[in-house]
Design a protein around this motif. Structure first.
Motif, PDB file in Angstrom:
ATOM      1  N   ASN B  80       0.853  -1.139   0.076  1.00  0.00           N
ATOM      2  CA  ASN B  80       0.078   0.082   0.224  1.00  0.00           C
ATOM      3  C   ASN B  80       0.874   1.262  -0.003  1.00  0.00           C
ATOM      4  O   ASN B  80       1.292   1.721   1.161  1.00  0.00           O
ATOM      5  CB  ASN B  80      -0.793   0.077   1.229  1.00  0.00           C
ATOM      6  CG  ASN B  80      -2.034   1.093   1.237  1.00  0.00           C
ATOM      7  OD1 ASN B  80      -1.718   2.143   0.562  1.00  0.00           O
ATOM      8  ND2 ASN B  80      -3.008   1.059   1.824  1.00  0.00           N
ATOM      9  N   SER B  82      -0.467   4.085  -1.533  1.00  0.00           N
ATOM     10  CA  SER B  82      -1.482   5.177  -1.656  1.00  0.00           C
ATOM     11  C   SER B  82      -1.982   5.887  -0.477  1.00  0.00           C
ATOM     12  O   SER B  82      -2.287   6.840  -0.538  1.00  0.00           O
ATOM     13  CB  SER B  82      -2.584   4.596  -2.422  1.00  0.00           C
ATOM     14  OG  SER B  82      -3.407   3.771  -1.635  1.00  0.00           O
ATOM     15  N   SER B  85      -7.183   3.799   2.982  1.00  0.00           N
ATOM     16  CA  SER B  85      -7.697   2.439   3.833  1.00  0.00           C
ATOM     17  C   SER B  85      -9.097   2.426   4.295  1.00  0.00           C
ATOM     18  O   SER B  85      -9.519   3.696   4.103  1.00  0.00           O
ATOM     19  CB  SER B  85      -6.609   2.396   4.944  1.00  0.00           C
ATOM     20  OG  SER B  85      -6.826   3.391   5.846  1.00  0.00           O
ATOM     21  N   GLU B 114      -6.773  -6.204   5.663  1.00  0.00           N
ATOM     22  CA  GLU B 114      -6.165  -5.664   4.512  1.00  0.00           C
ATOM     23  C   GLU B 114      -5.046  -6.381   3.722  1.00  0.00           C
ATOM     24  O   GLU B 114      -5.086  -6.129   2.839  1.00  0.00           O
ATOM     25  CB  GLU B 114      -5.804  -4.262   5.228  1.00  0.00           C
ATOM     26  CG  GLU B 114      -6.663  -3.253   5.530  1.00  0.00           C
ATOM     27  CD  GLU B 114      -7.277  -2.193   4.345  1.00  0.00           C
ATOM     28  OE1 GLU B 114      -7.489  -2.990   3.284  1.00  0.00           O
ATOM     29  OE2 GLU B 114      -8.041  -1.407   4.773  1.00  0.00           O
ATOM     30  N   ALA B 118      -4.668  -7.533   0.205  1.00  0.00           N
ATOM     31  CA  ALA B 118      -3.462  -7.130  -0.596  1.00  0.00           C
ATOM     32  C   ALA B 118      -2.904  -8.442  -1.217  1.00  0.00           C
ATOM     33  O   ALA B 118      -2.475  -8.216  -2.464  1.00  0.00           O
ATOM     34  CB  ALA B 118      -2.743  -6.300   0.101  1.00  0.00           C
ATOM     35  N   THR B 159       4.330  -5.953   2.620  1.00  0.00           N
ATOM     36  CA  THR B 159       3.108  -5.539   2.509  1.00  0.00           C
ATOM     37  C   THR B 159       2.659  -5.085   3.771  1.00  0.00           C
ATOM     38  O   THR B 159       1.749  -4.174   4.169  1.00  0.00           O
ATOM     39  CB  THR B 159       2.311  -6.771   2.127  1.00  0.00           C
ATOM     40  OG1 THR B 159       2.902  -7.222   0.619  1.00  0.00           O
ATOM     41  CG2 THR B 159       0.904  -6.361   1.719  1.00  0.00           C
ATOM     42  N   SER B 162       3.763  -1.604   5.349  1.00  0.00           N
ATOM     43  CA  SER B 162       2.850  -0.784   4.535  1.00  0.00           C
ATOM     44  C   SER B 162       1.794  -0.431   5.286  1.00  0.00           C
ATOM     45  O   SER B 162       1.278   0.656   5.673  1.00  0.00           O
ATOM     46  CB  SER B 162       2.816  -0.911   2.923  1.00  0.00           C
ATOM     47  OG  SER B 162       2.003  -1.878   2.577  1.00  0.00           O
ATOM     48  N   PHE B 163       0.753  -1.649   5.551  1.00  0.00           N
ATOM     49  CA  PHE B 163      -0.519  -1.346   5.940  1.00  0.00           C
ATOM     50  C   PHE B 163      -0.238  -0.928   7.649  1.00  0.00           C
ATOM     51  O   PHE B 163      -1.260  -0.211   7.786  1.00  0.00           O
ATOM     52  CB  PHE B 163      -1.191  -2.688   5.931  1.00  0.00           C
ATOM     53  CG  PHE B 163      -1.733  -2.765   4.515  1.00  0.00           C
ATOM     54  CD1 PHE B 163      -2.937  -1.805   4.161  1.00  0.00           C
ATOM     55  CD2 PHE B 163      -1.194  -3.497   3.492  1.00  0.00           C
ATOM     56  CE1 PHE B 163      -3.536  -2.181   2.867  1.00  0.00           C
ATOM     57  CE2 PHE B 163      -1.895  -3.710   2.373  1.00  0.00           C
ATOM     58  CZ  PHE B 163      -2.875  -2.991   1.889  1.00  0.00           C
ATOM     59  N   VAL B 166       0.185   2.698   7.278  1.00  0.00           N
ATOM     60  CA  VAL B 166      -1.097   3.338   6.799  1.00  0.00           C
ATOM     61  C   VAL B 166      -2.122   3.457   7.882  1.00  0.00           C
ATOM     62  O   VAL B 166      -2.935   4.433   7.867  1.00  0.00           O
ATOM     63  CB  VAL B 166      -1.632   2.671   5.358  1.00  0.00           C
ATOM     64  CG1 VAL B 166      -3.070   3.119   4.905  1.00  0.00           C
ATOM     65  CG2 VAL B 166      -0.647   3.060   4.241  1.00  0.00           C
ATOM     66  N   GLN B 183      -3.103  11.258   3.710  1.00  0.00           N
ATOM     67  CA  GLN B 183      -2.741  10.276   2.754  1.00  0.00           C
ATOM     68  C   GLN B 183      -2.295  10.574   1.578  1.00  0.00           C
ATOM     69  O   GLN B 183      -1.324   9.785   1.149  1.00  0.00           O
ATOM     70  CB  GLN B 183      -4.334   9.607   2.371  1.00  0.00           C
ATOM     71  CG  GLN B 183      -5.174   9.249   3.646  1.00  0.00           C
ATOM     72  CD  GLN B 183      -6.388   8.709   3.283  1.00  0.00           C
ATOM     73  OE1 GLN B 183      -6.746   8.581   1.960  1.00  0.00           O
ATOM     74  NE2 GLN B 183      -7.263   8.956   4.240  1.00  0.00           N
TER      75      GLN B 183
END
Lengths: 184, 270
Positions: B80, B82, B85, B114, B118, B159, B162-163, B166, B183
């Motif tokens: 993630n 971007s 979420s 998440e 993902a 991964t 990253s979450f 976020v 964000q």
């Protein structure tokens, strides 16, 4: 003609005023849009630190290409970039509201917003373009100036055309909307 | 809650997220086509840069820069970068109040879902992009057991990390409600410092130090380096250890902030 365009002018004016009224949010949006432009520039710079030239272009001449492309793209993004929210309208069913109004759909969509926060990114593009024109010793003859302006005009027109075409494709893609994404 | 129960709950949430990811087939196809298109663009620019550098660019040759390009595109669907979420949306519309009533930890439960969703993206987006890199770009990957296991762990860790970060962006909403600006700031920083467009290793010294002082390279650059075999043995293990350390840090920070935020929460609307 003026009478015909009046609703759009009023709508756009309202959008512009609306964006100014949340001052802190608008300022933050301007800053993030500026950062996007600067980071894109930084990526070109990082690549050119490692090599002298790519495909016959050195950093100063690549900056001219960057300036032209980035300015044209961000002008298009400012004017019509928000048409990519179409899939959200379609999914939520709010698109029907646009269909009820006695005005062309595309004209409504384009005037549904104007992304003034992207002005700062246009600023990055224009600054790079001016610096690059000076650094490359481009002779400022009338022909060259005309060519520069024409490149910006046609470049923006091409980007606007692609934006609108991509939005049109959303009617058929809906869930696969990322297909036309301009992000990697 | 015993460790076994905790694990069972989070495994179920992970599987639920995985299944949810499997439902959006058209979206996966759209993402694949966008990622592949940008893969070709990135590959042509970066390979041209390597050629211009006389076959070598900051430690990369044509083959390894090709591997970098296609692996970065392959992992992009899962990691993630971007900043968006579901939690950020729930924070804004007030559904967070329901989440906090559940007898599971907000941070670990939402992250498990998440990450499950993902990682599913590796099937419809990751594998085809790696196949494209092998077939079109002539990419080669090490396929011994140790590299594969370490690579898989590194993708999972990148991964998850990253979450978790976020999540930190989303729970800033306890204080500021609308986190859209944060964000976007996350997205810009992450795209650049995780090494999405240009490998982090090409950065000048000071920028490289700055990048490695953040968790972003551990999200994308590290999985790419480990899977592509650019880092092997001890150096591969040490960057994976750095990933795990960032995960631990983000976990602790998230717990502390969530605890403080619960007392601040004001649900908007009614």
């Amino acid at each position: 003609m003026a009478e015909l365009l009046r609703p759009y002018r009023v709508l756009l004016g309202a959008r512009v005023r609306a964006q100014h009224s949340y001052r802190a949010s608008f300022a933050l949006d301007l800053v993030t849009s500026l950062l996007i432009g600067l980071v894109e520039l930084a990526e070109v710079w990082v690549l050119y630190r490692a090599v002298d030239g790519i495909g016959g272009l050195d950093l100063t001449s690549a900056l001219l290409v960057f300036g032209l492309a980035d300015t044209a793209f961000s002008i298009a993004d400012l004017l019509v970039g928000h048409v990519d929210t179409l899939p959200q309208y379609l999914r939520a069913g709010t698109f029907d509201v646009f269909c009820l109004r006695p005005q062309p759909l595309l004209a409504q969509l384009i005037t549904s917003d104007i992304s003034l926060r992207r002005l700062s990114r246009v600023g990055v593009g224009v600054t790079v373009l001016v610096v690059a024109v000076l650094a490359n010793d481009v002779p400022l003859t009338p022909e060259n100036i005309l060519l520069l302006l024409l490149s910006l005009l046609t470049g923006s027109a091409i980007c606007i055309g692609i934006f609108v075409a991509a939005a049109g494709a959303q009617f058929f893609l809906i869930d696969a909307s990322e297909l036309t994404s301009s992000r990697p | 809650m015993s460790a076994r129960v905790w694990f069972r709950i989070h495994r179920r949430l992970f599987v639920a997220g995985w299944r949810r990811g499997s439902q959006y087939r058209a979206a996966a196809l759209g993402g694949l086509i966008a990622n592949a298109t940008f893969g070709f663009l990135k590959a042509s620019v970066l390979v041209a840069a390597v050629r211009a550098g006389g076959g070598e660019l900051g430690g990369y040759d044509a083959a390894s820069i090709t591997a970098y390009t296609w692996l970065s595109q392959a992992f992009l669907g899962s990691v993630n970068l971007s900043g968006r979420s579901d939690l950020a949306v729930r924070m804004k519309d007030g559904s967070i109040a329901v989440d906090l009533l559940r007898p599971v930890d907000l941070q670990t439960a939402s992250t498990a879902q998440e990450v499950g969703r993902a990682l599913f993206a590796l099937l419809p987006r990751g594998i085809p992009l790696i196949a494209l890199g092998v077939l079109v770009g002539g990419m080669r990957l090490p396929i011994d057991r140790v590299s594969l296991a370490l690579g898989a762990l590194s993708i999972l860790a990148g991964t998850t990390l990253s979450f978790l970060v976020v999540y930190l962006v989303a729970i800033a909403g306890f204080w500021i409600v609308e986190t859209r600006g944060l964000q976007t700031a996350y997205m810009i920083t992450a795209h650049f410092l995780a090494g999405l467009f240009v490998p982090v290793t090409l950065f000048p010294g000071w920028l490289l130090t700055l990048a490695w002082a953040t968790p972003f390279p551990s999200m994308l650059q590290t999985p790419i380096d480990v899977v592509s075999g650019r880092l092997e043995g001890l150096s591969a293990m040490s960057v994976v250890a750095v990933q795990l350390a960032w995960i631990a840090g983000a976990l602790v920070l998230g717990q502390l902030i969530t605890r403080a935020g619960r007392r601040r929460l004001e649900v908007q609307g009614g």
